[in-house]
Design a protein around this motif. Structure first.
Motif, PDB file in Angstrom:
ATOM      1  N   GLY A 563       0.507  -0.674  -0.077  1.00  7.22           N
ATOM      2  CA  GLY A 563       0.205  -0.382   0.069  1.00  7.22           C
ATOM      3  C   GLY A 563       1.133   0.970  -0.604  1.00  7.22           C
ATOM      4  N   VAL A 564       0.324   2.095   0.777  1.00  2.00           N
ATOM      5  CA  VAL A 564       1.173   3.714   1.036  1.00  2.00           C
ATOM      6  C   VAL A 564       1.862   4.058   1.869  1.00  2.00           C
ATOM      7  CG1 VAL A 564       0.582   5.757   0.969  1.00  2.00           C
ATOM      8  CG2 VAL A 564      -1.110   4.595   0.142  1.00  2.00           C
ATOM      9  N   ARG A 565       3.258   3.152   1.504  1.00  2.00           N
ATOM     10  CA  ARG A 565       4.554   2.857   2.114  1.00  2.00           C
ATOM     11  C   ARG A 565       5.858   3.580   1.879  1.00  2.00           C
ATOM     12  NH1 ARG A 565       7.672  -2.712   2.875  1.00  2.00           N
ATOM     13  NH2 ARG A 565       9.242  -1.918   4.118  1.00  2.00           N
ATOM     14  N   GLY A 566       6.639   4.007   2.345  1.00  2.00           N
ATOM     15  CA  GLY A 566       8.291   4.210   2.230  1.00  2.00           C
ATOM     16  C   GLY A 566       7.952   6.150   1.059  1.00  2.00           C
ATOM     17  N   ILE A 567       8.741   5.285   0.320  1.00  2.00           N
ATOM     18  CA  ILE A 567       8.248   7.064  -0.610  1.00  2.00           C
ATOM     19  C   ILE A 567       6.701   7.600  -1.342  1.00  2.00           C
ATOM     20  CG2 ILE A 567       8.364   6.208  -3.162  1.00  2.00           C
ATOM     21  CD1 ILE A 567      10.242   9.718  -1.900  1.00  2.00           C
ATOM     22  N   ARG A 568       5.844   6.239  -1.388  1.00  2.00           N
ATOM     23  CA  ARG A 568       4.260   6.656  -1.739  1.00  2.00           C
ATOM     24  C   ARG A 568       4.381   7.773  -0.400  1.00  2.00           C
ATOM     25  NH1 ARG A 568       2.658   0.510  -3.299  1.00  2.00           N
ATOM     26  NH2 ARG A 568       4.298  -0.304  -5.052  1.00  2.00           N
ATOM     27  N   PHE A 569       4.349   7.262   0.579  1.00  2.00           N
ATOM     28  CA  PHE A 569       3.872   7.412   1.921  1.00  2.00           C
ATOM     29  C   PHE A 569       4.419   8.757   1.671  1.00  2.00           C
ATOM     30  CE2 PHE A 569       4.272   9.315   6.592  1.00  2.00           C
ATOM     31  CZ  PHE A 569       3.847   8.772   6.842  1.00  2.00           C
ATOM     32  N   SER A 570       5.611   9.342   1.282  1.00  2.00           N
ATOM     33  CA  SER A 570       5.882  10.694   1.898  1.00  2.00           C
ATOM     34  C   SER A 570       5.370  11.485   0.544  1.00  2.00           C
ATOM     35  CB  SER A 570       7.995  10.747   1.656  1.00  2.00           C
ATOM     36  OG  SER A 570       7.871   9.818   2.630  1.00  2.00           O
ATOM     37  N   LEU A 571       5.058  11.318  -0.199  1.00  2.00           N
ATOM     38  CA  LEU A 571       4.605  11.781  -1.962  1.00  2.00           C
ATOM     39  C   LEU A 571       3.438  12.395  -1.205  1.00  2.00           C
ATOM     40  CD1 LEU A 571       6.447  10.078  -4.140  1.00  2.00           C
ATOM     41  CD2 LEU A 571       7.053  12.307  -3.331  1.00  2.00           C
ATOM     42  N   SER A 572       2.888  11.474  -0.689  1.00  2.00           N
ATOM     43  CA  SER A 572       1.004  11.757  -0.156  1.00  2.00           C
ATOM     44  C   SER A 572       1.439  12.605   0.896  1.00  2.00           C
ATOM     45  CB  SER A 572       0.425  10.209   0.260  1.00  2.00           C
ATOM     46  OG  SER A 572       0.737   9.547   1.025  1.00  2.00           O
ATOM     47  N   ASN A 573       2.518  13.213   1.668  1.00  2.00           N
ATOM     48  CA  ASN A 573       2.246  13.674   2.743  1.00  2.00           C
ATOM     49  C   ASN A 573       3.383  15.074   2.423  1.00  2.00           C
ATOM     50  OD1 ASN A 573       0.221  12.419   5.336  1.00  2.00           O
ATOM     51  ND2 ASN A 573       1.799  10.590   4.008  1.00  2.00           N
ATOM     52  N   PRO A 574       3.447  15.601   1.864  1.00  2.00           N
ATOM     53  CA  PRO A 574       4.568  17.071   1.791  1.00  2.00           C
ATOM     54  C   PRO A 574       4.607  17.762   2.635  1.00  2.00           C
ATOM     55  CG  PRO A 574       1.999  16.821   0.364  1.00  2.00           C
ATOM     56  CD  PRO A 574       1.650  16.208   0.974  1.00  2.00           C
ATOM     57  N   GLU A 575       3.791  18.066   3.495  1.00  2.00           N
ATOM     58  CA  GLU A 575       4.202  18.775   4.045  1.00  2.00           C
ATOM     59  C   GLU A 575       5.362  18.506   5.083  1.00  2.00           C
ATOM     60  OE1 GLU A 575       2.337  21.238   8.324  1.00  2.00           O
ATOM     61  OE2 GLU A 575       0.897  20.664   6.909  1.00  2.00           O
TER      62      GLU A 575
END
Length: 788
Positions: A563-575
């Motif tokens: 799922g939303v893990r690693g770089i995906r998590f970071s890019l989906s939480n830009p702040e």
């Protein structure tokens, strides 16, 4: 130039000192006023206003009715939305818990005052943003405690969820039963309806001690012998002498408890990590809260026996927290139980700062949170045994970082043994012993002494270096350390690592189960970077997701590993990503900083990450910060897609780090946390070996550094395989640094190529297992011959 963070650190210290010394009887509203007073004085402001709301959805429900200045309201609303618009003479920021907004701070400054900087002076803006997380922490625990018992229907209620409608009503599940919203500063003194206390459990008559050892898997190496204690039995203390205790005794116990927590916090900060120490900030704040200690004292003053009053309040709060879906809030139930138990022990006079509840004990637990593990480490716990499915990959990594002997067993009979049963963890024979015999313990102590000598014996390095100088290998890789906590970095320095090959930046998040602000991260990263001022620093951005969850990041994914893990998590939480990148770039100033991104699956993710890096650098430069303006960038190779397009990624990046722990899992479709698949999850599987061989050979034609950072980097059978492929560097846990150097020094080019070719040729798993076992034994014997 005055560095803004120096002022911020002073301000944070002032706030923390206030929080640590606050009188528990002070109403919550007065605490907010006290924080505002400190901010006003420190920043030389005309006024500081703090707006709080228990679960904000509609911005206009936050402000008092008298707050009619639309222009000012719009200004604060801009900050709420993250827009950096300004209004003359004022700055502000939002208070958050995770990503949820719980309030705002607004400061008013006199722009015409002599010798006073303009209202948009960067120091004030930075101060507001930097202290927001600390202030949120101060209010969060009080908010949770004051919400205790607020609504009749507690089941499934999450006080921080976003399902409050615009009228300020709260709805529950499918029934949509409305309850009138009660403001956080409501002065109503109406008696709250509390949930009934948890029923006391009768002692299990079936409790018994097994006669023979039980099998257990070693998670974190180390022999330990000590008395057992069940992790859930914190308040199992008899009531004898309760009626003789007085309120004055309670006050003395409160002071002793507070003193102990402050000392534990200080020791944790010095020995372990700032993130670990922050756990005890929350404990101190919860201890001082009127809804905890204040209610205990109130019940005692009304005539209830003191220990009974402590139990009642603890059980009331615990039942509320345990009923919630949010793991981070459920975790606070254990904090409450620990605080209650500590108060009782201090009342009874059987606890001191040096003799803590869990010191030198063997903890038996079905489940444990990372923050609980580090709290136990700070209290000098002896060992941990997790039963059934209580182990996750990051918990095992953390246990090794903290050097806590830890074992995992599926035998639930351990949960039925009485406390103070004498146990011994025997990692050398994969077993747990009950009431072990002295001669057996003596032998285990000898093994343990030898193990520790092998780990810490830096004196052998001179002989190792002489052997390596004979150039028996075509390429000798740099040997760096995997670091999770500051404690790891210290150990790595002592054991002569050539730098930090992997810093897992998610661990401070996981330990605190919460978002960290830029200043908090900067302090942690700087401290770690200072241990290796001249060596390369490989900082991996947060690998959140999979089995590494944050309490506020509830994705409810069917398969979080996909799922939303690693770089995906970071890019989906830009702040959040920006805060982390800014902290890394600042900590990497004038250092060899290398930032790598986890779980990369495509080139477009690298392009997006580069844009975030550029934005962070541009903003830092514009704000006057010293920062690394040209960090080297890399990616973790963990997904099959990254393996397939490795050449395209190489055109974008400076280095790669092969994360074999996850790569094996995704290649073989075998969850590494699933005990039923332990035989299938294998680094020596032909598919894994062929993939690694092809990947490294293809990348050898590009100007990129290739490193291996998974557990296989210290595997004596896999090291020759990597050496034959002329890997640039390897990164291992600090405990494996000396051992790996000896393994490498015991090999020559002809031998590593022979092992590499033979491993690629084997097709049968049984034959492979037998071969790698023989290779490992041969290398161990050669090491003993050369260096023992």
């Amino acid at each position: 130039m005055i560095k803004p963070n120096q002022q911020v650190l002073k301000l944070i210290k002032a706030i923390e000192e206030m929080a640590a010394t606050i009188n528990p009887s002070v109403p919550f509203e007065q605490r907010a006023k006290k924080v505002a007073e400190i901010l006003t004085k420190f920043l030389n402001a005309n006024s500081i206003t703090i707006y709080l709301h228990s679960h904000v959805q509609d911005i206009y429900t936050v402000w008092p009715e008298s707050f009619e200045n639309k222009e000012r309201k719009d200004h604060i609303y801009n900050f709420w939305l993250g827009k950096e618009k300004t209004y003359k003479g004022e700055v502000g920021t939002v208070l958050k818990r995770g990503r949820n907004k719980i309030g705002a701070i607004l400061g008013s400054f006199d722009t015409n005052a002599p010798n006073e900087p303009d209202f948009n002076d960067i120091r004030k803006v930075i101060a507001f943003h930097s202290i927001a997380h600390r202030i949120s922490l101060i209010f969060e625990n009080g908010l949770l405690l004051q919400m205790r018992g607020r609504f009749p229907d507690q089941k499934g209620w999450d006080p921080f969820s976003r399902d409050m409608d615009r009228r300020g009503l709260r709805f529950y599940g499918k029934q949509r039963r409305p309850y009138p919203y009660r403001d956080f500063f409501d002065d109503t003194n109406a008696e709250l309806e509390l949930p009934p206390p948890l029923p006391e459990m009768d002692e299990d008559s079936s409790s018994s001690i097994p006669e023979s050892p039980i099998f257990a898997e070693t998670v974190s190496s180390g022999f330990f012998e000590g008395d057992s204690i069940l992790w859930e039995s914190n308040l199992d203390i008899d009531m004898e002498g309760d009626k003789e205790l007085k309120v004055e005794d309670l006050e003395e116990a409160y002071k002793a408890t507070k003193s102990q927590l402050i000392q534990i916090k200080q020791e944790a900060s010095e020995k372990l990590d700032n993130a670990v120490a922050a756990i005890f900030d929350a404990h101190l704040l919860m201890l001082s809260d009127a809804q905890f200690y204040g209610r205990i004292k109130e019940k005692s003053e009304k005539g209830k026996p003191i220990i009974e009053a402590i139990r009642d309040v603890v059980q009331e709060l615990e039942s509320v927290f345990q009923s919630l879906e949010d793991k981070g809030i459920r975790e606070k139930a254990q904090d409450i139980k620990d605080l209650g138990a500590r108060l009782i022990r201090n009342l009874r006079g059987d606890s001191t700062v040096s003799e803590l509840r869990y010191s030198d004990k063997v903890i038996l637990a079905e489940e444990m949170f990372p923050s609980e593990l580090v709290a136990l480490a700070a209290q000098n716990v002896g060992a941990i045994i997790l039963i059934d499915s209580g182990m996750t990959s990051h918990l095992s990594i953390l246990a090794r970082s903290l050097e806590i002997p830890t074992m995992l067993t599926l035998d639930s009979s351990l949960l039925k043994i009485p406390d103070k049963t004498r146990l011994a963890l025997d990692p050398y024979n994969s077993q747990i012993l009950f009431n072990p015999q002295p001669e057996h313990i003596q032998q285990l102590r000898i093994y343990e002494k030898q193990r520790k000598q092998e780990i810490d014996d830096v004196s052998v390095l001179s002989a190792v270096h002489l052997r390596l100088e004979q150039h028996l290998l075509d390429v000798i890789p740099a040997i760096r350390a995997n670091v999770n906590l500051y404690h790891d970095a210290q150990r790595a320095k002592t054991l002569c690592a050539e730098g930090i090959g992997l810093y897992r930046s998610e661990f401070p998040y996981i330990i605190r189960s919460d978002y960290l602000g830029e200043e908090d991260q900067y302090a942690i990263y700087s401290r770690i970077a200072d241990t290796f001022p001249e060596a390369p620093l490989y900082f991996r951005t947060a690998d959140i997701g999979g089995d590494k969850e944050l309490s506020w990041n509830k994705q409810n994914e069917a398969n979080p590993f996909l799922g939303v893990r690693g770089i995906r998590f970071s890019l989906s939480n830009p702040e959040m990503f920006q805060d982390q990148l800014r902290a890394m770039l600042r900590a990497g100033y004038e250092r060899d900083l290398r930032i790598m991104f986890p779980m990369v699956s495509g080139v477009e993710e690298i392009h997006s990450a580069k844009e975030h890096i550029k934005k962070a650098i541009d903003c830092l430069v514009q704000e006057g910060y010293d920062c690394n303006r040209n960090p080297k960038l890399g990616a973790m190779i963990e997904l099959p897609s990254a393996v397939i397009i490795a050449e395209r990624l190489a055109e974008e990046l400076d280095f790669f780090s092969i994360g074999t722990n996850d790569l094996v899992m995704y290649l073989l479709g075998a969850d590494r946390t699933n005990g039923n698949l332990i035989d299938l999850y294998c680094i020596h599987h032909p598919a894994v070996l062929i993939t690694l061989d092809s990947l490294i050979k293809r990348l050898s034609t590009y100007d990129v550094e290739i490193s291996v950072c998974g557990d296989s980097a210290s595997d004596p059978a896999m090291l020759p395989f990597y050496l034959a492929l002329k890997i640039s560097s390897i990164s291992v846990s600090p405990d494996n640094l000396i051992k790996v150097r000896k393994y490498i020094a015991a090999l020559d080019q002809a031998k590593v190529e022979e092992i590499h070719d033979r491993m690629l040729a084997i097709r049968d798993s049984a034959e492979m297992n037998a071969y790698v076992k023989s290779v490992a034994q041969e290398i161990e014997e050669r090491v003993h011959e050369l260096f023992e």
